[in-house]
Design a protein around this motif. Structure first.
Motif, PDB file in Angstrom:
ATOM      1  N   UNK A 146       0.852  -1.210   0.029  1.00 32.41           N
ATOM      2  CA  UNK A 146      -0.099  -0.010  -0.078  1.00 32.41           C
ATOM      3  C   UNK A 146       0.909   1.231  -0.012  1.00 32.41           C
ATOM      4  N   UNK A 147       1.938   1.120   0.842  1.00 31.77           N
ATOM      5  CA  UNK A 147       2.842   2.479   0.807  1.00 31.77           C
ATOM      6  C   UNK A 147       3.439   2.564  -0.649  1.00 31.77           C
ATOM      7  N   UNK A 148       3.827   1.578  -1.316  1.00 30.04           N
ATOM      8  CA  UNK A 148       4.341   1.576  -2.604  1.00 30.04           C
ATOM      9  C   UNK A 148       3.283   2.255  -3.540  1.00 30.04           C
ATOM     10  N   UNK A 149       1.881   1.935  -3.300  1.00 32.50           N
ATOM     11  CA  UNK A 149       1.003   2.122  -4.279  1.00 32.50           C
ATOM     12  C   UNK A 149       0.773   3.746  -4.107  1.00 32.50           C
ATOM     13  N   UNK A 150       0.856   4.250  -2.625  1.00 33.79           N
ATOM     14  CA  UNK A 150       0.536   5.640  -2.502  1.00 33.79           C
ATOM     15  C   UNK A 150       1.783   6.366  -3.034  1.00 33.79           C
ATOM     16  N   UNK A 151       3.055   5.857  -2.921  1.00 28.42           N
ATOM     17  CA  UNK A 151       4.144   6.513  -3.349  1.00 28.42           C
ATOM     18  C   UNK A 151       3.678   6.737  -5.098  1.00 28.42           C
ATOM     19  N   UNK A 152       3.414   5.858  -5.529  1.00 27.84           N
ATOM     20  CA  UNK A 152       3.153   5.965  -7.015  1.00 27.84           C
ATOM     21  C   UNK A 152       2.265   6.804  -7.317  1.00 27.84           C
ATOM     22  N   UNK A 153       1.317   7.104  -6.506  1.00 26.49           N
ATOM     23  CA  UNK A 153      -0.042   7.929  -6.694  1.00 26.49           C
ATOM     24  C   UNK A 153       0.543   9.527  -6.488  1.00 26.49           C
ATOM     25  N   UNK A 154       1.521   9.494  -5.551  1.00 19.55           N
ATOM     26  CA  UNK A 154       2.421  10.954  -5.371  1.00 19.55           C
ATOM     27  C   UNK A 154       3.067  11.249  -6.470  1.00 19.55           C
ATOM     28  N   UNK A 155       3.657  10.404  -7.242  1.00 16.46           N
ATOM     29  CA  UNK A 155       4.576  10.374  -8.257  1.00 16.46           C
ATOM     30  C   UNK A 155       3.752  10.937  -9.429  1.00 16.46           C
ATOM     31  N   UNK A 156       2.501  10.272  -9.450  1.00 18.25           N
ATOM     32  CA  UNK A 156       1.421  10.567 -10.456  1.00 18.25           C
ATOM     33  C   UNK A 156       1.207  11.909 -10.354  1.00 18.25           C
ATOM     34  N   UNK A 157       1.109  12.662  -9.293  1.00 19.12           N
ATOM     35  CA  UNK A 157       0.666  13.868  -9.046  1.00 19.12           C
ATOM     36  C   UNK A 157       1.862  14.797  -9.471  1.00 19.12           C
ATOM     37  N   UNK A 158       2.910  14.578  -9.099  1.00 20.05           N
ATOM     38  CA  UNK A 158       3.898  15.297  -9.555  1.00 20.05           C
ATOM     39  C   UNK A 158       4.342  15.444 -11.147  1.00 20.05           C
ATOM     40  N   UNK A 159       3.983  14.341 -11.879  1.00 25.44           N
ATOM     41  CA  UNK A 159       4.189  14.017 -13.213  1.00 25.44           C
ATOM     42  C   UNK A 159       3.043  14.945 -13.826  1.00 25.44           C
ATOM     43  N   UNK A 160       1.950  15.233 -13.269  1.00 28.97           N
ATOM     44  CA  UNK A 160       0.705  16.005 -13.780  1.00 28.97           C
ATOM     45  C   UNK A 160       1.280  17.319 -14.484  1.00 28.97           C
ATOM     46  N   UNK A 161       2.143  18.059 -13.987  1.00 29.07           N
ATOM     47  CA  UNK A 161       2.704  19.343 -14.499  1.00 29.07           C
ATOM     48  C   UNK A 161       3.102  19.062 -15.826  1.00 29.07           C
ATOM     49  N   UNK A 162       4.167  18.019 -15.885  1.00 26.42           N
ATOM     50  CA  UNK A 162       4.480  17.884 -17.190  1.00 26.42           C
ATOM     51  C   UNK A 162       3.466  17.499 -18.323  1.00 26.42           C
ATOM     52  N   UNK A 163       2.619  16.487 -17.828  1.00 24.24           N
ATOM     53  CA  UNK A 163       1.373  16.448 -18.737  1.00 24.24           C
ATOM     54  C   UNK A 163       0.414  17.667 -19.262  1.00 24.24           C
ATOM     55  N   UNK A 164       0.338  18.442 -18.168  1.00 24.53           N
ATOM     56  CA  UNK A 164      -0.275  19.602 -18.532  1.00 24.53           C
ATOM     57  C   UNK A 164       0.456  20.558 -19.444  1.00 24.53           C
ATOM     58  N   UNK A 165       1.832  20.407 -19.293  1.00 20.20           N
ATOM     59  CA  UNK A 165       2.654  21.280 -20.160  1.00 20.20           C
ATOM     60  C   UNK A 165       2.771  20.695 -21.660  1.00 20.20           C
TER      61      UNK A 165
END
Length: 155
Positions: free
Chosen positions: A43-62
């Motif tokens: 679950x910690x690994x999945x939550x970390x992946x979710x955080x990483x997803x949010x961090x990558x959102x800026x690049x996707x928006x760009x």
């Protein structure tokens, strides 16, 4: 004007690489685990992946914004190429995001069930130990009706 900036390609490669790695992590077969600690780690690994997803959102928006800008400036066939490229990425992104949420929810549900099961098992074992002690007690004498009634009540 019809070509994207260099940063666009870098961001595209970064996002594609991240999506590929994340899809690989999520595609690992889910095994049945009966150890709470292992489930917590997953679950910690999945939550970390979710955080990483949010961090990558800026690049996707760009990328999306850049494609919109290119669509206005570039010829139709060029802008269509970039639009279809970003649509594929957005589709994979949405699918990945949905899978992450689903995996987290399922794992949390299973952890709750396992915790409940472990608690119920502990209670049952305690009760069985008490019953075992009771069954091993000495039986009252046949003439002692009061002791027999008490034991009957306990049964």
């Amino acid at each position: 004007d019809s070509l994207p900036p260099a940063h666009y390609k870098e961001t595209m490669n970064t996002i594609l690489s991240w999506i590929q790695q994340s899809e690989t992590k999520l595609s690992m077969p889910q095994v049945a685990v009966a150890e709470y600690e292992i489930m917590e780690q997953r679950l910690r690994e999945l939550k970390a992946l979710q955080s990483s997803l949010q961090e990558q959102q800026k690049g996707l928006n760009y990328l999306s914004t850049t494609v919109e800008d290119l669509s206005r400036k570039a010829p139709a066939e060029v802008s269509q190429k970039y639009r279809s490229e970003i649509e594929v990425i957005l589709g994979r992104w949405k699918k990945l995001s949905a899978q992450l949420v689903e995996h987290c929810q399922k794992l949390e549900e299973r952890m709750t069930k396992l915790q409940r099961f472990q608690n119920d098992t502990k209670t049952l074992r305690k009760w069985m130990a008490e019953v075992d002690v009771f069954l091993k007690e000495e039986w009252p004498a046949l003439g002692d009706s009061e002791a027999l009634e008490k034991q009957l009540e306990q049964c």
